[in-house]
Write an enzyme that holds these catalytic residues in place. Sequence first.
Site, PDB file in Angstrom:
ATOM      1  CE  LYS A  17      -8.263  -5.114   2.496  1.00  0.00           C
ATOM      2  NZ  LYS A  17      -7.906  -3.831   3.173  1.00  0.00           N
ATOM      3  CE  LYS A  41     -10.146   0.274  -6.517  1.00  0.00           C
ATOM      4  NZ  LYS A  41      -9.231   1.142  -5.739  1.00  0.00           N
ATOM      5  CE  LYS A  53     -10.347   4.820  -0.336  1.00  0.00           C
ATOM      6  NZ  LYS A  53      -9.798   4.003  -1.408  1.00  0.00           N
ATOM      7  CB  THR A 137      -1.397   0.183  -6.383  1.00  0.00           C
ATOM      8  OG1 THR A 137      -1.855  -0.175  -5.075  1.00  0.00           O
ATOM      9  CG2 THR A 137      -2.520   0.840  -7.157  1.00  0.00           C
ATOM     10  CG  ASN A 167       2.470   2.982  -2.473  1.00  0.00           C
ATOM     11  OD1 ASN A 167       1.568   2.360  -3.029  1.00  0.00           O
ATOM     12  ND2 ASN A 167       3.547   2.388  -2.021  1.00  0.00           N
ATOM     13  CB  SER A 295      -5.051  -5.305   0.755  1.00  0.00           C
ATOM     14  OG  SER A 295      -4.392  -4.125   1.127  1.00  0.00           O
TER      15      SER A 295
END
Length: 356
Positions: A17, A41, A53, A137, A167, A295
């Site tokens: 992810k 994370k 990523k 976030t 964002n 997410s």
Amino acid sequence: IFEGYRVQYNDARGPYKGGIRYHQDTDINEVKALAFWMALKCAVANIPMGGGKGGITVDPKKLSKGELERLSRGWIKLMAPVIGPQVDVPAPDVNTTPEIMSWMVDEYGKITGDKTNAVITGKPIEVGGSEGRGPATGLGGFYVFDLLRKKMAMPDSCRVVIQGFGNVGGNAADILSKHGHTIIALSDSKGAILKEDGIDIKLLNDYKKEFGQISGFPGSKMITNEELLLLECDVLVPAALENQITAENAPLVKARLVLELANGPTTPEADDILHSMGIPVVPDILANAGGVTVSTFEWEQNLKGEHWSEEEVNAKLKKIMEEETNLIYDRSVALNTDIRRAAFIVALERIEQATK
Ligand code: GLU
């Protein structure tokens, strides 16, 4: 022709992810480091995901909309064989938007026939996006901060400096100011501004929409990015790119607390310096885990064919962020170490247990 990447770092705890970054300086080493951070994370947030990523070396601001769409669909065409709802689930990161995610999920569906839309998160609501993913976030970072602020006996109303107005930085500014904190300085990729009596975030958003930048905002003073990081404040929030607080500028930081909403904004040397100066650093893998947490809610909703309300999403997010913040903070006290090391310990233990 552009160069693009996907790094699959660790999937012991679930599908890989992590977001996809579009930036002119992105390269394979950066994407590798970011994939490693994602593995830690997701373990810190205790969500059933591994770490991955992606990226493309490109300045998307130089592309037309058509070019941006073709490039995004092109990334999916090449990556479709190695991603999937149970394999690897990309999402937005620096310079990638819900609209880009909608092109990507559409392209993946055309290639594979998948109808769940669970392969990509951070999508617009109309194509299976989750309520609350946009501000997640920033909001997650606020929940972490609010809890630590009380534990550390910091004021109800803090003076805050934020690097970044995308964002993450933009939503954090909005949420923090709505909770009574004063945002005294902010920056975007074009410049930084200071307004000692506080920046009205709504007006700043309107200004940015009109002029495409925050520099020149009425009543503010223009400062450099370097000056912004060294302002006297209660909370310094790096919310842009990595390697901003370094061995050179760390000794000059005058914040009481650093809240890392970017990934990797503090170098390891700077981290030790801040620790020795008694400035606590709330590490990225805890502070900015709210995005990947929502997410994961989005992925779950897609797989179950559900759509949760924003209240439900935010309540679940708050519970996770507070539980993990408490656990990690207590661990740091018990082990007499900093919050980052405690977060690493918790994450690595969880990955180790899953691997075994
Ligand atoms: N790019 C975000 C991060 O660095 C979110 C990743 C995701 O939602 O999968 O955490």
